[in-house]
Motif scaffolding. Sequence first.
Motif, PDB file in Angstrom:
ATOM      1  N   PHE A 178       0.831  -1.209   0.000  1.00 28.59           N
ATOM      2  CA  PHE A 178       0.000   0.000   0.000  1.00 28.59           C
ATOM      3  C   PHE A 178       0.862   1.254   0.000  1.00 28.59           C
ATOM      4  N   VAL A 179       1.897   1.273   0.807  1.00 21.55           N
ATOM      5  CA  VAL A 179       2.781   2.442   0.865  1.00 21.55           C
ATOM      6  C   VAL A 179       3.425   2.681  -0.495  1.00 21.55           C
ATOM      7  N   LEU A 180       3.867   1.625  -1.141  1.00 19.48           N
ATOM      8  CA  LEU A 180       4.482   1.777  -2.464  1.00 19.48           C
ATOM      9  C   LEU A 180       3.488   2.349  -3.476  1.00 19.48           C
ATOM     10  N   ALA A 181       2.279   1.814  -3.485  1.00 19.95           N
ATOM     11  CA  ALA A 181       1.272   2.293  -4.430  1.00 19.95           C
ATOM     12  C   ALA A 181       0.940   3.763  -4.166  1.00 19.95           C
ATOM     13  N   GLU A 182       0.697   4.105  -2.932  1.00 19.49           N
ATOM     14  CA  GLU A 182       0.345   5.487  -2.609  1.00 19.49           C
ATOM     15  C   GLU A 182       1.524   6.431  -2.762  1.00 19.49           C
ATOM     16  N   SER A 183       2.738   5.921  -2.652  1.00 13.61           N
ATOM     17  CA  SER A 183       3.916   6.768  -2.845  1.00 13.61           C
ATOM     18  C   SER A 183       3.976   7.324  -4.263  1.00 13.61           C
ATOM     19  N   GLY A 184       3.532   6.526  -5.220  1.00  7.24           N
ATOM     20  CA  GLY A 184       3.466   7.038  -6.590  1.00  7.24           C
ATOM     21  C   GLY A 184       2.566   8.258  -6.670  1.00  7.24           C
ATOM     22  N   ASN A 185       1.445   8.229  -5.950  1.00 10.00           N
ATOM     23  CA  ASN A 185       0.560   9.399  -5.912  1.00 10.00           C
ATOM     24  C   ASN A 185       1.252  10.578  -5.226  1.00 10.00           C
ATOM     25  N   LEU A 186       1.973  10.313  -4.156  1.00 10.43           N
ATOM     26  CA  LEU A 186       2.686  11.384  -3.447  1.00 10.43           C
ATOM     27  C   LEU A 186       3.746  12.026  -4.337  1.00 10.43           C
ATOM     28  N   MET A 187       4.336  11.240  -5.214  1.00 10.94           N
ATOM     29  CA  MET A 187       5.346  11.777  -6.133  1.00 10.94           C
ATOM     30  C   MET A 187       4.737  12.773  -7.118  1.00 10.94           C
ATOM     31  N   MET A 188       3.440  12.654  -7.382  1.00 10.99           N
ATOM     32  CA  MET A 188       2.781  13.511  -8.368  1.00 10.99           C
ATOM     33  C   MET A 188       2.289  14.840  -7.797  1.00 10.99           C
ATOM     34  N   MET A 189       2.415  15.021  -6.489  1.00 11.94           N
ATOM     35  CA  MET A 189       1.922  16.246  -5.860  1.00 11.94           C
ATOM     36  C   MET A 189       2.711  17.469  -6.333  1.00 11.94           C
ATOM     37  N   VAL A 221       2.576   3.528  -8.916  1.00 10.40           N
ATOM     38  CA  VAL A 221       1.223   3.208  -8.425  1.00 10.40           C
ATOM     39  C   VAL A 221       0.821   1.821  -8.924  1.00 10.40           C
ATOM     40  N   GLU A 222       1.025   1.564 -10.204  1.00 12.70           N
ATOM     41  CA  GLU A 222       0.637   0.272 -10.775  1.00 12.70           C
ATOM     42  C   GLU A 222       1.476  -0.878 -10.217  1.00 12.70           C
ATOM     43  N   ALA A 223       2.764  -0.660 -10.027  1.00  9.06           N
ATOM     44  CA  ALA A 223       3.608  -1.705  -9.425  1.00  9.06           C
ATOM     45  C   ALA A 223       3.144  -1.990  -8.005  1.00  9.06           C
ATOM     46  N   GLY A 224       2.776  -0.954  -7.275  1.00 10.02           N
ATOM     47  CA  GLY A 224       2.249  -1.146  -5.924  1.00 10.02           C
ATOM     48  C   GLY A 224       0.931  -1.907  -5.926  1.00 10.02           C
ATOM     49  N   ARG A 225       0.078  -1.604  -6.886  1.00  9.72           N
ATOM     50  CA  ARG A 225      -1.191  -2.346  -7.006  1.00  9.72           C
ATOM     51  C   ARG A 225      -0.938  -3.815  -7.332  1.00  9.72           C
ATOM     52  N   LEU A 226       0.014  -4.064  -8.199  1.00 14.34           N
ATOM     53  CA  LEU A 226       0.389  -5.438  -8.538  1.00 14.34           C
ATOM     54  C   LEU A 226       0.909  -6.156  -7.287  1.00 14.34           C
ATOM     55  N   ALA A 227       1.734  -5.469  -6.518  1.00 13.43           N
ATOM     56  CA  ALA A 227       2.264  -6.034  -5.272  1.00 13.43           C
ATOM     57  C   ALA A 227       1.129  -6.330  -4.292  1.00 13.43           C
ATOM     58  N   LEU A 228       0.192  -5.417  -4.175  1.00 13.21           N
ATOM     59  CA  LEU A 228      -0.946  -5.607  -3.284  1.00 13.21           C
ATOM     60  C   LEU A 228      -1.794  -6.799  -3.710  1.00 13.21           C
ATOM     61  N   ASP A 229      -2.033  -6.914  -5.003  1.00 22.08           N
ATOM     62  CA  ASP A 229      -2.807  -8.041  -5.520  1.00 22.08           C
ATOM     63  C   ASP A 229      -2.109  -9.367  -5.212  1.00 22.08           C
TER      64      ASP A 229
END
Length: 183
Positions: free
Chosen positions: A83-94, A112-120
């Motif tokens: 989750f942290v990895l996925a949301e970190s991608g969003n934080l990078m876009m701020m 974000v997508e790599a984090g989602r893949l990891a979460l899945d």
Amino acid sequence: MKNSRLPPFTLPLLALPVAAGCTGEAPERPVPVADMQELMVSVMEPAAEAYWDGVGEVLTEEGVHQFRPLTEEDWTSLRNAAFVLAESGNLMMMDGRARDRGDWMAHSRTMVEAGRLALDAVDRRNPDAVFDAGAEVYYACRDCHARYAAETLRPSDPRAPGPEEAPDPGAPEADATDGGDGR
């Protein structure tokens, strides 16, 4: 058959919570607390390390030793890291962190997508998929670093560029064919 219509006075009551949230004011913009280097060192790198340490193999003189999540706590820790990895991608876009609106945003969305893949993979409780998703996280990190911090393998590396060395977000983007180095 029973009548499923709501009483006439119900519609205005249901509309109240929706109308209460419509003030016409623009939502407040988020303000970064950490700069990009701090976000990398304090949030993203620890999450990536925790995720990568979740599944793997070590070759020793005694043979191959596999490590996998064994407990509910292990899986929860792995899930939190994803989750942290996925949301970190969003934080990078701020605003205040995004280096440009082209490659930077594409790399951020890849995280974000790599984090989602990891979460899945974690949610499926599939150690092989967790390992493979870890590779995707690695590639997302590597590719972004190749463009924005070529001399830095790890954000905690003391040679990592500081905010004053970061590319100017207003500068024109390098042509994709020149590898970002102007050659």
